[in-house]
Design a protein around this motif. Structure first.
Motif, short mmCIF file in Angstrom:
data_model
loop_
_atom_site.label_atom_id
_atom_site.label_comp_id
_atom_site.label_asym_id
_atom_site.label_seq_id
_atom_site.Cartn_x
_atom_site.Cartn_y
_atom_site.Cartn_z
N GLU A 340 -32.49 -45.79 79.29
CA GLU A 340 -33.01 -44.73 78.43
C GLU A 340 -34.42 -44.33 78.85
OE1 GLU A 340 -32.72 -46.06 74.39
OE2 GLU A 340 -30.61 -46.59 74.61
N ALA A 341 -35.28 -45.32 79.14
CA ALA A 341 -36.65 -45.02 79.54
C ALA A 341 -36.69 -44.26 80.86
CB ALA A 341 -37.45 -46.33 79.65
N LEU A 342 -35.90 -44.71 81.83
CA LEU A 342 -35.89 -44.04 83.13
C LEU A 342 -35.30 -42.63 83.03
CD1 LEU A 342 -34.75 -47.02 85.38
CD2 LEU A 342 -37.03 -46.00 85.28
N TYR A 343 -34.29 -42.46 82.20
CA TYR A 343 -33.67 -41.14 82.04
C TYR A 343 -34.68 -40.13 81.48
CZ TYR A 343 -30.50 -37.48 80.41
OH TYR A 343 -29.88 -36.27 80.19
N LEU A 344 -35.41 -40.55 80.46
CA LEU A 344 -36.38 -39.64 79.84
C LEU A 344 -37.52 -39.30 80.79
CD1 LEU A 344 -36.51 -41.18 76.25
CD2 LEU A 344 -35.43 -39.02 76.94
N ASP A 345 -37.72 -40.10 81.82
CA ASP A 345 -38.80 -39.85 82.77
C ASP A 345 -38.39 -38.92 83.91
OD1 ASP A 345 -41.58 -40.54 83.37
OD2 ASP A 345 -40.78 -41.51 85.19
N VAL A 346 -37.07 -38.62 83.98
CA VAL A 346 -36.62 -37.70 85.04
C VAL A 346 -37.01 -36.28 84.65
CG1 VAL A 346 -34.61 -36.82 86.31
CG2 VAL A 346 -34.67 -39.21 85.56
N PRO A 347 -37.68 -35.55 85.52
CA PRO A 347 -38.07 -34.16 85.20
C PRO A 347 -36.86 -33.31 84.82
CG PRO A 347 -39.18 -34.90 87.18
CD PRO A 347 -38.17 -35.96 86.85
N TRP A 348 -37.12 -32.34 83.95
CA TRP A 348 -36.04 -31.54 83.36
C TRP A 348 -35.18 -30.89 84.43
CZ3 TRP A 348 -35.11 -26.25 83.61
CH2 TRP A 348 -34.15 -25.74 82.72
N ALA A 349 -35.76 -30.23 85.41
CA ALA A 349 -34.98 -29.53 86.43
C ALA A 349 -34.17 -30.51 87.26
CB ALA A 349 -35.92 -28.71 87.32
N ARG A 350 -34.80 -31.64 87.63
CA ARG A 350 -34.10 -32.66 88.41
C ARG A 350 -32.94 -33.25 87.62
NH1 ARG A 350 -31.95 -34.82 92.80
NH2 ARG A 350 -32.35 -37.05 93.10
N ASP A 353 -30.03 -30.84 87.59
CA ASP A 353 -29.38 -30.79 88.90
C ASP A 353 -28.49 -32.02 89.11
OD1 ASP A 353 -29.03 -29.68 91.65
OD2 ASP A 353 -30.02 -31.57 92.20
N LEU A 354 -29.00 -33.18 88.73
CA LEU A 354 -28.21 -34.40 88.89
C LEU A 354 -26.95 -34.36 88.00
CD1 LEU A 354 -31.08 -37.03 89.04
CD2 LEU A 354 -29.42 -36.59 90.85
N HIS A 355 -27.13 -33.92 86.75
CA HIS A 355 -25.97 -33.81 85.86
C HIS A 355 -24.92 -32.87 86.46
CE1 HIS A 355 -26.75 -36.16 82.32
NE2 HIS A 355 -27.94 -35.62 82.10
N GLY A 378 -25.16 -31.87 79.94
CA GLY A 378 -26.48 -32.30 80.39
C GLY A 378 -27.08 -31.35 81.39
N ALA A 379 -26.21 -30.66 82.17
CA ALA A 379 -26.69 -29.68 83.15
C ALA A 379 -26.98 -28.33 82.51
CB ALA A 379 -25.64 -29.52 84.25
N GLY A 380 -26.69 -28.19 81.24
CA GLY A 380 -26.94 -26.93 80.55
C GLY A 380 -25.86 -25.90 80.75
#
Length: 950
Positions: A340-350, A353-355, A378-380
């Motif tokens: 959860e901590a690492l996920y929230l630290d991933v920048p929004w655009a990145r 893209d990963l999703h 998650g990718a919008g």
């Protein structure tokens, strides 16, 4: 905690799980719920405890949309990865298991939820056939709802299996309506709740953990600081230590390690900060891999992650302990809080893209639609996420995960563009309604069918609109919203008629007419059957014409047109038999029984029901069979065959069908027998449901029974209230039969207490019934009411004359309990008129009939009246009757035993005093408990005191 860190402060909890494991090894497994706050060490405790098991399977839920049965499927699949043939011995249930695990081979074309649950139980039994099995299911606060239902179904079977299931979940922040709360209640109700809740470590526990994590002993000040900052969360303590050591924020002090002054960073305030401090020292490739795996989820498919992350980075995450690879190619974050901590630290655009890339990869591999939906959302990409949700709902329904299918469909509908009501939208809306209904979520189902009806109405599809209204009516019926259901069914019938579907319209008219019939509104029921008859003829449907004739006949008979009603039902029955329509004939025989016992011809009613039941079983018509059985219980009760009536009623209760009807009918029998405690319980339950459903017959039946119970208990105000309620409900109906026995009893009870207004109201009601119906039971009841009023006015001769007429009218009716009641009152009236021998004859007849039936209170009252005439009860009726005159049917010996019980003597002591064997005393105690309707000796002593027996 890392796998190298010893478990601290959990000795008692560890021992409890070890005991459960050992019991499972001995063949007595269980389900153990393991709760606690995030980071408190649940997973670590479960893993360490499982080290002693012979075989361990692991599964976990993930945040977001979870695949139905997901944690259990993960656990079983973990075994298949090491032994692909591990479940091949599951026999005929294997195809049903293959619905969840396609790698097992061809799946069953269709199934039921209970079958899937049994298939999973079989799989666990097979895997544990030769070794003790522990199944670790983690993070169930994120679980799909079907897995929770599966655990509830498995729990009763586990005590017979060497299987321990440990189900871990976060207890902090658990929503009020979370399915886990339902699971706990279900387990508690079944006496199977085993729960272990981990609390945070205390100050000493934090100190001990720091001592294990640090190279030197911590100072008291460091322990105090860490304890207050982490609030005893072991995971937070470990991450904080890692962060402090990483930045050299600790130094030796006189009392042990302490915080360095002027350190580079302050102590982390949150778990997230502590995790990110530790992750900051990772290599660039590892940080890139951490972002990708965090987006992928708590459970990590390393092969999939390797498509978007450097392999070297993934290897580093495993080496430093952020990921734990428990099986080749499959890993999990050491703790969900880390992910959860690492996920929230991933920048929004990145993150988006990963999703997107994971969604494409999983979709290309034909992976679970739930996971695809999670990543598209998650990718919008709302549109593709919605499409995946629609597929997920379809897949869930196929494996009977109705609650989860409804959730997926609901989420898809929420994402649907305004005004885009295409065929897929209506299909999803229909699935939402259907699955909500099957899951028991009636409010959601009604919302879906209502919306579907609006959509189809807007589209101009009358037939489809009518179908939606019919489904809405069915749900409203289930919810007890009878008036709303009637209105929805009327809309359905009218729409079917306008669409030229006369047969479908007839079906809804029949339901509407039956609604009025059950509510006691017979004229309106007859009017509706006239419309239904025209539509059935227009449709050319002989079966529907016969059914309309049957229902019309019942309504006519109950509305006072007995001969016309009987002829109508017989015409419908002849038509069904002529056309060889077995299911319809069964229904018509059941209708015939209703008409016959409307005329108090219970013998022929029983014959009709026996014939109907035979046809039902031949044609497998469960609905009509249920109606026949409930009617038969009533008929048997009226005929005095109480043992058989109760046996059939108990079968209904055990099967969970028509429980409230069976309880009402059995409750009345218990009231007749003097079993007042059980009578009150069952009658109260039946009355509550029949009132909510608007079921006239059972409402008046159970209300009468409760009035009798209250009167027997000396609660005159309650008895009077129930009698008034009975009269009020009758006045709202068009009934001329079903309330007769209750209002007749009420007339006698009111008159016996000098309440002229109540007795007059009952007599007036019975007069209306007799004038319309003219049947012997109505005429007899009216004669009794008039006789009771005459006695009340002091005219004993007139009272005796009318009551004698009541007995005469009742002679040809097979209703022995009511006849015994009337005979008793006739005997009382004759005694008051000075006709001694005639009075004694009536009272003796009443006593014998009541005794034969097992109606102890009525028999005791008849014996008492003989005694009050100065007669020797023993000479007239026997020694047992003499005792009955003094109490509730207890023999002299039973009274003697009761008096010893009341002063606290044991059975052995009573045996010594009375010179009896202990076994004989045991028999007498059992008998007197049954006669007093008591469960214990203390209750019997109290009841005996109330009755003045002591």
């Amino acid at each position: 905690m890392s796998s190298q860190t010893p478990l601290v402060g959990r000795a008692a909890e560890f021992a409890q799980i070890a005991d459960a494991t050992e019991r499972a090894r001995q063949g007595s497994g269980s389900l153990l719920l393991l709760g606690g706050e995030a980071g408190v060490g649940k997973s670590r405790l479960a893993e360490d405890s499982a080290a002693t098991a012979d075989l361990v399977l692991r599964g976990a839920a993930a945040s977001g949309l979870t695949v139905p049965y997901g944690p259990v499927v993960d656990a079983l699949r973990s075994r298949l990865r090491t032994d692909p043939e591990a479940l091949s011995g599951c026999g005929p249930l294997l195809p049903h298991l293959a619905l969840l695990l396609p790698e097992l081979g061809a799946a069953a074309p269709d199934t039921e939820k209970a079958t899937i649950f049994e298939a999973v139980r079989c799989a666990l039994a097979h895997l544990s056939a030769e070794e003790q099995l522990t199944v670790l299911l983690d993070d169930l606060h994120w679980s799909d709802e079907t897995t929770i239902e599966l655990l509830a179904a498995l729990a009763p079977a586990l005590p017979e299996m060497p299987v321990l299931v440990i189900a871990g979940y976060r207890s902090d922040g658990l929503p009020r309506h979370h399915r886990l709360r339902w699971l706990r209640n279900e387990l508690r109700r079944g006496g199977q709740l085993q729960e272990l809740v981990l609390e945070p470590l205390d100050r000493d526990g934090v100190g001990a953990l720091l001592g294990e994590l640090l190279p030197e002993q911590p100072s008291p000040s460091l322990v105090e600081t860490v304890y207050h900052r982490t609030m005893g969360s072991p995971f937070f303590v470990e991450e904080m230590v890692a962060a402090l050591r990483l930045r050299d924020s600790l130094q030796p002090g006189p009392k042990g390690l302490e915080l360095a002054e002027g350190g580079e960073i302050p102590i982390p305030d949150t778990i997230r900060e502590a995790v990110l401090v530790g992750a900051s020292e990772l290599s660039g490739e590892a940080r890139e891999a951490a972002a990708a795996t965090a987006v992928l989820g708590q459970q990590v498919d390393l092969r999939l992650a390797a498509e978007l992350a450097p392999e070297a980075g993934l290897t580093e995450l495993v080496e430093v302990g952020l990921l734990e690879e428990r099986e080749p190619g499959h890993a999990a974050f050491r703790h969900a809080l880390t992910q959860e901590a690492l996920y929230l630290d991933v920048p929004w655009a990145r993150r988006h893209d990963l999703h997107r890339r994971f969604a494409e990869a999983i979709e290309a591999a034909d992976g679970p639609s739930y996971e695809v939906a999670t990543h598209w959302l998650g990718a919008g990409d709302t549109e593709r996420g919605r499409e995946a949700l629609v597929r997920a709902a379809r897949e869930s329904e196929r494996v009977q995960a109705h609650r989860d299918a409804a959730r997926a469909a609901q989420r898809a509908l929420e994402l649907w563009p305004e005004g885009d009501g295409d065929g897929s939208y209506e299909e999803t809306l229909e699935r939402y309604g259907r699955c909500s209904e099957l899951a028991g979520e009636l409010a959601e189902a009604a919302k879906a069918w209502r919306e579907l009806a609006r959509s189809r109405d807007a589209g101009g599809d009358l037939a489809a609109y009518a179908q939606a209204q019919r489904r809405l009516a069915a749900v409203q019926d289930l919810a007890g919203e009878r008036d709303s259901a009637f209105a929805s069914r009327r809309l359905a019938a009218d729409a079917f008629s306008q669409a030229g579907l006369a047969a479908e319209a007839t079906l809804d008219r029949l339901e509407m007419a039956d609604h009025h019939r059950r509510s006691g509104n017979y004229e309106e029921a007859i009017e509706l059957t006239a419309v239904a008859a025209e539509e059935a003829s227009a449709a050319g449907r002989t079966d529907l014409r016969a059914r309309v004739l049957g229902l019309r006949g019942v309504a006519q008979a109950k509305g006072g047109q007995f001969d016309e009603g009987l002829a109508s039902v017989q015409s419908g029955l002849a038509l069904a038999l002529e056309e060889d329509l077995t299911p319809v004939a069964a229904e018509l025989y059941q209708r015939l029984s209703l008409v016959l016992y409307q005329g108090a011809d219970y013998r022929r009613a029983e014959e009709a029901l026996d014939t109907a039941l035979g046809l039902c079983r031949t044609g497998d018509d469960a609905g009509t069979e249920l109606a026949c059985v409930t009617c038969l219980v009533y008929v048997l009760r009226q005929r005095g065959e109480w043992l058989r009536a109760e046996e059939l009623g108990r079968e209904l209760i055990d099967a969970g069908t028509a429980v409230w009807v069976a309880e009402g009918l059995i409750g009345a029998i218990h009231a007749f027998q003097g079993k007042l405690t059980s009578a009150r319980r069952m009658l109260t339950a039946s009355r509550a449901i029949s009132s909510s459903l608007g079921h006239y017959n059972m409402y008046v039946d159970s209300t009468t029974g409760l009035a009798m119970v209250a009167a027997a208990e000396g609660l005159d105000d309650e008895a009077a209230r129930h009698c008034q309620e009975l009269l009020a409900r009758w006045e709202q109906s068009e009934d001329h039969h079903y309330a007769i026995w209750g209002i007749r009893w009420a007339a006698s009870w009111f008159a016996g207490r000098g309440e002229r207004a109540g007795a007059n109201a009952c007599a007036e009601a019975l007069g209306q019934m007799a004038s319309r119906a003219g049947h012997p039971d109505a005429l007899a009841a009216l004669a009794q009411a008039i006789g009771e009023l005459a006695l009340l006015e002091g005219d004993a001769a007139a009272g005796a004359e009318h009551l004698a007429r009541a007995v005469e009218l009742h002679q040809g009716l097979a209703i022995p309990y009511e006849r015994a009641q009337i005979e008793l009152r006739a005997g009382v009236a004759l005694a008051a008129a000075g006709e001694r021998e005639a009075a004694l004859e009536r009272l003796c007849d009443s006593y014998r009939s009541a005794t034969k039936l097992g109606a102890r209170p009525l028999a005791a009252e008849a014996a008492k009246q003989v005694a009050e005439m100065g007669e020797s009860v023993a000479q007239r009726l026997g020694s047992r009757a003499a005792t009955a005159a003094d109490g509730p049917g207890l023999t002299r010996r039973e009274l003697e035993v009761l008096r010893h019980v009341a002063v606290g003597r044991t059975n052995r002591e009573i045996a010594q005093v009375l010179f009896l064997s202990p076994r004989t005393v045991d028999m007498h105690v059992r008998n007197l408990l049954g006669k007093l309707d008591c469960r214990s000796r203390v209750e019997a002593s109290h009841r005996a005191g109330e009755l003045g027996l002591l």
